[in-house]
Design an enzyme around this catalytic site. Sequence first.
Site, PDB file in Angstrom:
ATOM      1  N   LYS A  82      -0.046   4.405  -0.115  1.00  0.00           N
ATOM      2  CA  LYS A  82      -0.615   5.376   0.550  1.00  0.00           C
ATOM      3  C   LYS A  82      -0.394   6.547  -0.315  1.00  0.00           C
ATOM      4  O   LYS A  82      -0.219   6.646  -1.641  1.00  0.00           O
ATOM      5  CB  LYS A  82      -0.038   5.804   1.910  1.00  0.00           C
ATOM      6  CG  LYS A  82      -0.154   4.265   2.608  1.00  0.00           C
ATOM      7  CD  LYS A  82      -0.039   4.371   4.003  1.00  0.00           C
ATOM      8  CE  LYS A  82      -0.214   2.948   4.754  1.00  0.00           C
ATOM      9  NZ  LYS A  82      -0.014   3.009   6.366  1.00  0.00           N
ATOM     10  N   GLU A 103      -4.903  -5.054  10.803  1.00  0.00           N
ATOM     11  CA  GLU A 103      -3.937  -4.126  10.991  1.00  0.00           C
ATOM     12  C   GLU A 103      -4.188  -3.205  12.018  1.00  0.00           C
ATOM     13  O   GLU A 103      -4.888  -2.419  12.186  1.00  0.00           O
ATOM     14  CB  GLU A 103      -4.188  -2.843   9.465  1.00  0.00           C
ATOM     15  CG  GLU A 103      -3.809  -3.660   8.468  1.00  0.00           C
ATOM     16  CD  GLU A 103      -3.300  -2.718   7.254  1.00  0.00           C
ATOM     17  OE1 GLU A 103      -2.241  -2.513   6.799  1.00  0.00           O
ATOM     18  OE2 GLU A 103      -3.972  -1.714   7.061  1.00  0.00           O
ATOM     19  N   ASN A 124       0.819  -1.155   0.030  1.00  0.00           N
ATOM     20  CA  ASN A 124      -0.110  -0.194  -0.021  1.00  0.00           C
ATOM     21  C   ASN A 124       0.947   1.274   0.153  1.00  0.00           C
ATOM     22  O   ASN A 124       1.491   1.550   0.932  1.00  0.00           O
ATOM     23  CB  ASN A 124      -1.003   0.115   1.321  1.00  0.00           C
ATOM     24  CG  ASN A 124      -1.752   1.252   1.405  1.00  0.00           C
ATOM     25  OD1 ASN A 124      -1.752   2.176   0.350  1.00  0.00           O
ATOM     26  ND2 ASN A 124      -2.345   1.158   2.601  1.00  0.00           N
ATOM     27  N   GLU A 132      -6.672   4.417   8.096  1.00  0.00           N
ATOM     28  CA  GLU A 132      -6.459   5.832   7.733  1.00  0.00           C
ATOM     29  C   GLU A 132      -7.857   6.278   7.171  1.00  0.00           C
ATOM     30  O   GLU A 132      -8.167   7.476   7.552  1.00  0.00           O
ATOM     31  CB  GLU A 132      -5.224   5.999   6.719  1.00  0.00           C
ATOM     32  CG  GLU A 132      -4.097   6.071   7.761  1.00  0.00           C
ATOM     33  CD  GLU A 132      -2.677   5.164   6.827  1.00  0.00           C
ATOM     34  OE1 GLU A 132      -2.970   5.180   5.538  1.00  0.00           O
ATOM     35  OE2 GLU A 132      -2.109   4.686   7.708  1.00  0.00           O
ATOM     36  N   SER A 150       3.974  -1.939  10.290  1.00  0.00           N
ATOM     37  CA  SER A 150       5.031  -1.962  10.253  1.00  0.00           C
ATOM     38  C   SER A 150       5.933  -3.160   9.904  1.00  0.00           C
ATOM     39  O   SER A 150       6.811  -3.613  10.645  1.00  0.00           O
ATOM     40  CB  SER A 150       5.607  -1.557  11.815  1.00  0.00           C
ATOM     41  OG  SER A 150       5.236  -0.196  12.276  1.00  0.00           O
ATOM     42  N   HIS A 191      -9.603   0.870   5.035  1.00  0.00           N
ATOM     43  CA  HIS A 191      -8.148   1.206   5.652  1.00  0.00           C
ATOM     44  C   HIS A 191      -8.314   1.904   6.920  1.00  0.00           C
ATOM     45  O   HIS A 191      -9.075   2.942   7.060  1.00  0.00           O
ATOM     46  CB  HIS A 191      -7.233   1.603   4.588  1.00  0.00           C
ATOM     47  CG  HIS A 191      -5.713   1.715   5.246  1.00  0.00           C
ATOM     48  ND1 HIS A 191      -5.344   2.596   6.076  1.00  0.00           N
ATOM     49  CD2 HIS A 191      -4.855   0.713   5.033  1.00  0.00           C
ATOM     50  CE1 HIS A 191      -4.190   2.184   6.340  1.00  0.00           C
ATOM     51  NE2 HIS A 191      -3.679   1.165   5.766  1.00  0.00           N
ATOM     52  N   GLY A 251       2.706   2.372  10.817  1.00  0.00           N
ATOM     53  CA  GLY A 251       3.561   3.626  10.596  1.00  0.00           C
ATOM     54  C   GLY A 251       4.346   3.944  11.960  1.00  0.00           C
ATOM     55  O   GLY A 251       4.792   5.265  11.923  1.00  0.00           O
TER      56      GLY A 251
HETATM   57  P1  13P Z   1       3.236   0.500   7.689  1.00  0.00           P
HETATM   58  O1  13P Z   1       3.788  -0.811   7.023  1.00  0.00           O
HETATM   59  O2  13P Z   1       3.975   1.787   7.031  1.00  0.00           O
HETATM   60  O3  13P Z   1       2.928   0.571   9.029  1.00  0.00           O
HETATM   61  O4  13P Z   1       1.751   0.625   7.046  1.00  0.00           O
HETATM   62  C1  13P Z   1       0.938  -0.481   7.195  1.00  0.00           C
HETATM   63  C2  13P Z   1      -0.550  -0.279   6.236  1.00  0.00           C
HETATM   64  O5  13P Z   1      -1.292   0.545   6.778  1.00  0.00           O
HETATM   65  C3  13P Z   1      -0.751  -0.963   5.366  1.00  0.00           C
HETATM   66  O6  13P Z   1      -1.998  -0.822   4.848  1.00  0.00           O
END
Ligand code: 13P
Length: 253
Positions: free
Chosen positions: A11, A169, A9, A99, A215, A97, A175
């Site tokens: 983002k 997740e 992803n 976010e 992560s 997701h 992150g």
């Molecule tokens: P990170 O791997 O940057 O922590 O992000 C995970 C994520 O949200 C994948 O959709």
Amino acid sequence: MRKPFIAGNWKMNTNSLTSVGLADHLASGSIELEGHAVTLAVFPPFVYLRAVGKALNGSNIAIGAQDVYFEPDGAFTGEIGVSMLKDIGCNYCLCGHSERRHVIGETDELINKKVAAAISGGILPILCVGELLKEREASQTNEVVTRHVKEGLAGLSAEKLAAVTIAYEPVWAIGTGLTATPQQAQEVHDFIRNLLARMYDKNLADEIRILYGGSVKPANAADLMSQRDVDGLLVGGASLKADDFLAIIRTAL
Ligand code: 13P
């Protein structure tokens, strides 16, 4: 036997040059992966999907969208519909997701409409679920995940469920550099699979892939993948570096 699934992803990262550069690097790196039973996909920003899809053409890496809208077309300024994703060669989309849930404010009800619309239109959804740190600390992980799964899949027939991938997740691991331990991931994945077995049936639940995200790095991917119910990884930051993403993919072979 569930086929491993590694997804990246991106983002809101990359630009027109770096998105294609990353895709070119992945396409050449993925030649060694040919013949291996693994599903691979990247999720670039909408505006780069087409160019990334072209760069990956002929490789075994599919493209997916980070979001989708549930209405087929019409006056929905700024939204992107399922048929548009199909039109440019997308196979997958993320739904719900963290976010989008916590920054943009999407509800389970909206996410459910997106999952259903994606499946009806021939796009395979990855339903993202997971608890906040305060929810984990209050021992509410199972409750939150149950709500995300039940409401996200509401009204879906068993036949439609077969099109779905779930991504667990935990929000506190996204992150942050904090990864769920392989045991913590396994515990929740096992809980989700049992929940699906109760909602549908055990055979179907055994077929559904459940990915872990939060992560994931080359250094922790193999341990996570070694868990019985971790069927793949949804990678954020580390998927922006081709060599790291390829190293993570190798842990699934
Ligand atoms: P990170 O791997 O940057 O922590 O992000 C995970 C994520 O949200 C994948 O959709």
